[in-house]
Write an enzyme that holds these catalytic residues in place. Structure first.
Site, PDB file in Angstrom:
ATOM      1  N   LYS A  14     -57.150  81.191  30.868  1.00 48.44           N
ATOM      2  CA  LYS A  14     -57.164  79.966  30.225  1.00 48.44           C
ATOM      3  C   LYS A  14     -56.901  78.796  31.026  1.00 48.44           C
ATOM      4  O   LYS A  14     -56.574  78.900  32.209  1.00 48.44           O
ATOM      5  CB  LYS A  14     -55.733  79.923  29.127  1.00 48.44           C
ATOM      6  CG  LYS A  14     -56.049  80.684  27.930  1.00 48.44           C
ATOM      7  CD  LYS A  14     -54.998  80.305  26.966  1.00 48.44           C
ATOM      8  CE  LYS A  14     -55.147  81.496  25.762  1.00 48.44           C
ATOM      9  NZ  LYS A  14     -54.024  81.176  24.856  1.00 48.44           N
ATOM     10  N   ARG A 123     -52.713  93.959  27.136  1.00 46.62           N
ATOM     11  CA  ARG A 123     -51.679  93.237  26.515  1.00 46.62           C
ATOM     12  C   ARG A 123     -50.404  93.355  27.085  1.00 46.62           C
ATOM     13  O   ARG A 123     -49.661  92.260  27.158  1.00 46.62           O
ATOM     14  CB  ARG A 123     -51.830  93.653  25.199  1.00 46.62           C
ATOM     15  CG  ARG A 123     -52.933  93.387  23.997  1.00 46.62           C
ATOM     16  CD  ARG A 123     -52.909  91.836  23.796  1.00 46.62           C
ATOM     17  NE  ARG A 123     -52.231  91.526  22.701  1.00 46.62           N
ATOM     18  CZ  ARG A 123     -52.239  90.304  21.973  1.00 46.62           C
ATOM     19  NH1 ARG A 123     -53.164  89.690  22.183  1.00 46.62           N
ATOM     20  NH2 ARG A 123     -51.260  90.162  21.237  1.00 46.62           N
ATOM     21  N   THR A 129     -47.064  86.632  23.555  1.00 43.26           N
ATOM     22  CA  THR A 129     -47.834  85.353  23.333  1.00 43.26           C
ATOM     23  C   THR A 129     -46.732  84.114  23.880  1.00 43.26           C
ATOM     24  O   THR A 129     -47.471  83.535  24.208  1.00 43.26           O
ATOM     25  CB  THR A 129     -48.096  85.282  21.782  1.00 43.26           C
ATOM     26  OG1 THR A 129     -48.799  86.352  21.437  1.00 43.26           O
ATOM     27  CG2 THR A 129     -48.918  83.816  21.508  1.00 43.26           C
ATOM     28  N   ARG A 140     -47.346  86.132  31.713  1.00 44.61           N
ATOM     29  CA  ARG A 140     -46.839  85.304  31.184  1.00 44.61           C
ATOM     30  C   ARG A 140     -45.327  84.868  31.452  1.00 44.61           C
ATOM     31  O   ARG A 140     -44.813  83.752  31.504  1.00 44.61           O
ATOM     32  CB  ARG A 140     -47.022  85.295  29.554  1.00 44.61           C
ATOM     33  CG  ARG A 140     -48.542  85.022  29.008  1.00 44.61           C
ATOM     34  CD  ARG A 140     -48.585  85.795  27.768  1.00 44.61           C
ATOM     35  NE  ARG A 140     -49.940  85.492  27.286  1.00 44.61           N
ATOM     36  CZ  ARG A 140     -50.659  85.781  26.301  1.00 44.61           C
ATOM     37  NH1 ARG A 140     -49.886  87.039  25.443  1.00 44.61           N
ATOM     38  NH2 ARG A 140     -51.781  85.556  25.492  1.00 44.61           N
ATOM     39  N   ASN A 160     -50.340  79.781  27.687  1.00 49.19           N
ATOM     40  CA  ASN A 160     -49.942  81.112  28.030  1.00 49.19           C
ATOM     41  C   ASN A 160     -50.806  81.709  28.967  1.00 49.19           C
ATOM     42  O   ASN A 160     -50.807  82.827  29.005  1.00 49.19           O
ATOM     43  CB  ASN A 160     -49.428  81.838  26.621  1.00 49.19           C
ATOM     44  CG  ASN A 160     -50.710  81.893  25.869  1.00 49.19           C
ATOM     45  OD1 ASN A 160     -51.783  81.480  26.224  1.00 49.19           O
ATOM     46  ND2 ASN A 160     -50.517  82.495  24.730  1.00 49.19           N
ATOM     47  N   HIS A 163     -55.912  84.863  27.565  1.00 50.81           N
ATOM     48  CA  HIS A 163     -56.052  85.348  26.306  1.00 50.81           C
ATOM     49  C   HIS A 163     -56.539  86.847  26.538  1.00 50.81           C
ATOM     50  O   HIS A 163     -57.231  87.098  27.376  1.00 50.81           O
ATOM     51  CB  HIS A 163     -57.127  84.817  25.527  1.00 50.81           C
ATOM     52  CG  HIS A 163     -57.733  85.342  24.389  1.00 50.81           C
ATOM     53  ND1 HIS A 163     -57.166  85.314  23.110  1.00 50.81           N
ATOM     54  CD2 HIS A 163     -58.712  86.254  24.234  1.00 50.81           C
ATOM     55  CE1 HIS A 163     -57.684  86.506  22.270  1.00 50.81           C
ATOM     56  NE2 HIS A 163     -58.791  87.019  22.802  1.00 50.81           N
TER      57      HIS A 163
HETATM   58  P1  ADP Z   1     -52.510  85.971  20.978  1.00 46.64           P
HETATM   59  O1  ADP Z   1     -53.164  85.097  21.962  1.00 46.64           O
HETATM   60  O2  ADP Z   1     -51.297  86.550  21.768  1.00 46.64           O
HETATM   61  O3  ADP Z   1     -53.288  87.002  20.428  1.00 46.64           O
HETATM   62  P2  ADP Z   1     -51.859  84.410  18.423  1.00 46.64           P
HETATM   63  O4  ADP Z   1     -53.342  84.907  18.022  1.00 46.64           O
HETATM   64  O5  ADP Z   1     -50.860  84.606  17.639  1.00 46.64           O
HETATM   65  O6  ADP Z   1     -51.745  84.966  19.788  1.00 46.64           O
HETATM   66  O7  ADP Z   1     -52.048  83.027  18.660  1.00 46.64           O
HETATM   67  C1  ADP Z   1     -53.424  82.272  19.214  1.00 46.64           C
HETATM   68  C2  ADP Z   1     -53.049  81.103  20.492  1.00 46.64           C
HETATM   69  O8  ADP Z   1     -52.469  80.341  19.546  1.00 46.64           O
HETATM   70  C3  ADP Z   1     -51.824  81.694  21.451  1.00 46.64           C
HETATM   71  O9  ADP Z   1     -52.598  82.240  22.572  1.00 46.64           O
HETATM   72  C4  ADP Z   1     -51.130  80.224  21.862  1.00 46.64           C
HETATM   73  O10 ADP Z   1     -52.081  79.727  22.912  1.00 46.64           O
HETATM   74  C5  ADP Z   1     -51.579  79.463  20.411  1.00 46.64           C
HETATM   75  N1  ADP Z   1     -50.127  79.576  19.561  1.00 46.64           N
HETATM   76  C6  ADP Z   1     -49.462  80.631  19.035  1.00 46.64           C
HETATM   77  N2  ADP Z   1     -48.364  80.127  18.620  1.00 46.64           N
HETATM   78  C7  ADP Z   1     -48.447  78.673  18.441  1.00 46.64           C
HETATM   79  C8  ADP Z   1     -47.457  77.710  17.948  1.00 46.64           C
HETATM   80  N3  ADP Z   1     -46.508  77.952  17.205  1.00 46.64           N
HETATM   81  N4  ADP Z   1     -47.679  76.536  18.326  1.00 46.64           N
HETATM   82  C9  ADP Z   1     -48.748  76.295  19.185  1.00 46.64           C
HETATM   83  N5  ADP Z   1     -49.756  77.104  19.626  1.00 46.64           N
HETATM   84  C10 ADP Z   1     -49.330  78.373  19.343  1.00 46.64           C
END
Ligand code: ADP
Length: 194
Positions: A14, A123, A129, A140, A160, A163
């Protein structure tokens, strides 16, 4: 012979990962784990590219709203003064917009990675996340401390670094979305498949 758990997965560095100079570090950790990078490219996505990457289903968007709601409850923040609403279905689209703004703020690096249990292993290398919860030794956990408590207050997505696809089905969809008809390469890795 192809192993039954041989998979392809999608991982993307990212904007924060690129801006922190972590491209090499992420690639190193993937290759170190005996996984094979079979496609790799730096690119600048458009708003539309990212909009189509994240699910548009109401359920997914409301889930984002719920997450923010629970962060606000946990830290005693005032939802109404920040969002003008306390409904997850109205907060969700706002958070989705932050995500798109973040993901288009600098170039990213996209990759397709192949290997046994590639989806789960990527992962695992990535970590939780939420960086402040991610174990040390993960990308991360080692390179970020960001959290929703910080991000939500600053009206931005959690930064983070990477992705990574969550399931083989999601990986297939994301590889198609981000690489389209572009070539995925085929080669042997010393000590891994030769
Ligand atoms: P992942 O990317 O680990 O699959 P999610 O699908 O839950 O995670 O979330 C997508 C993206 O949204 C995350 O990578 C993160 O950048 C962002 N995100 C997740 N939770 C929050 C939150 N509470 N507030 C702001 N951004 C968030």
């Amino acid at each position: 012979m192809k192993h039954p758990k041989e998979e392809k997965t999608f991982i993307m560095i990212k904007p924060d990962g690129v801006m922190k100079g972590l491209i090499g570090e992420v690639i190193k950790r993937i290759e170190q784990r005996d996984l094979k990078i079979i496609a790799l490219e730096m690119f600048q996505p458009t708003f539309e590219d990212v909009d189509n990457h994240y699910p548009k289903k109401e359920e997914w968007i409301t889930r984002l709203g719920h997450k923010t709601l629970s962060t606000y409850e946990q830290y005693g923040y005032d939802l109404i003064s920040d969002f003008g609403t306390n409904k997850p279905e109205e907060i969700g689209p706002e958070v989705r917009k932050w995500l798109i703004e973040f993901m288009t703020s600098a170039p990213m690096v996209k990759m397709v990675v192949q290997g046994v249990h590639a989806v789960d292993v990527i992962r695992k290398i990535s970590g939780n996340t939420l960086p402040y919860k991610a174990d040390m030794g993960t990308i991360r956990g080692d390179f970020s401390i960001d959290s929703p408590a910080l991000a939500n207050k600053e009206k931005r997505a959690v930064m983070n670094i990477v992705h990574a696809s969550e399931t083989p089905e999601e990986a297939e969809h994301e590889i198609k979305h981000w690489f389209g008809d572009k070539e995925l390469f085929s080669y042997h890795r010393f000590g891994v498949d030769m």
